[in-house]
Design a protein around this motif. Structure first.
Motif, short mmCIF file in Angstrom:
data_model
loop_
_atom_site.label_atom_id
_atom_site.label_comp_id
_atom_site.label_asym_id
_atom_site.label_seq_id
_atom_site.Cartn_x
_atom_site.Cartn_y
_atom_site.Cartn_z
N HIS A 32 21.84 -10.11 105.00
CA HIS A 32 21.75 -8.83 104.30
C HIS A 32 22.43 -7.78 105.18
O HIS A 32 22.80 -8.06 106.32
N CYS A 82 20.87 -9.72 110.97
CA CYS A 82 20.81 -10.75 109.94
C CYS A 82 22.15 -10.86 109.21
O CYS A 82 22.66 -9.86 108.72
N CYS A 122 13.96 -13.53 108.98
CA CYS A 122 14.45 -12.15 108.91
C CYS A 122 13.36 -11.24 108.38
O CYS A 122 12.85 -11.43 107.28
N CYS A 160 14.99 -9.20 105.07
CA CYS A 160 15.17 -9.77 103.74
C CYS A 160 14.35 -11.04 103.53
O CYS A 160 14.38 -11.64 102.46
ZN LIG Z 1 18.03 -10.48 106.44
#
Ligand SMILES: [Zn+2]
Length: 206
Positions: A35, A32, A51, A54
């Motif tokens: 994050h 991702c 995701c 997050c």
């Molecule tokens: Zn993420």
């Protein structure tokens, strides 16, 4: 159809992610970008991303907007531009010719051409080396025999690299061969050679 609809319908989230440098694995997961993600926890589908780390989610426009800090409209425009979508053309016409890395295709063709010419040349040299070898030590050396002796190993080496080397090295070789039209003049020479020799071979097989 609006630009938003057009972009979302034509460009898959996964293709966009890859286009902008995210490494997507076979199960459609990537690390991702939103994050600090050590292991791929973002799932990419045709129409959306999600995701598991997050909770970031959205469609292809949201992804690009967030990646580049753009508004949704700017992101849609960027996608349309980068994927060669023309909003003024009817969608049927766009859906078909998706620009598939035209540069790479052109390079591949050039590489194939170089390899073909090198192999032709290699075969000619191999033949010359036998056909025009001096029969006695007193014979004057035939130019073709000399050329074969000088070039054979090098041409073989180049052809081997074009077949087996990493892309980066192959690109360098193709660049070198294209410089000063080296490969083009060799190609012309080989074609002329072939024309000159055809009657001879026809006679042989007759
Ligand atoms: Zn993420």
């Amino acid at each position: 159809m609006t630009l938003f609809e057009l972009v979302k319908q034509t460009i898959h989230v996964r293709d966009a992610a890859e286009h902008y440098g995210l490494q997507v694995n076979r199960s459609g997961m990537c690390r991702c970008p939103f994050h600090d993600d050590r292991h791929p926890s973002m799932k990419l589908n045709e129409k959306y991303f999600y995701c598991f780390g997050c909770g970031a989610t959205g469609d292809v426009i949201d992804l690009v907007a967030r990646l580049f800090g753009l508004s949704s409209f700017e992101a849609a425009q960027k996608l349309a531009q980068d994927f060669g979508i023309d909003p003024d053309k009817p969608p049927a016409a766009i859906a078909l010719p998706k620009p598939k890395r035209p540069l790479l295709t052109a390079y591949r063709q050039e590489e194939m051409r170089c390899l073909r010419v090198l192999c032709d040349y290699l075969h000619l040299l191999e033949r010359w080396k036998v056909q025009y070898a001096p029969k006695t030590p007193e014979d004057a050396l035939d130019d073709r025999f000399v050329e074969a002796c000088q070039m054979l190993e090098y041409v073989e080496y180049l052809a081997d690299l074009l077949i087996a080397a990493e892309l980066e090295q192959r690109v360098k070789i193709v660049e070198m061969l294209d410089k000063d039209d080296l490969i083009a003049s060799l190609e012309t020479r080989l074609e002329r050679q072939k024309e000159e020799e055809t009657p001879y071979e026809e006679k042989q097989s007759a």
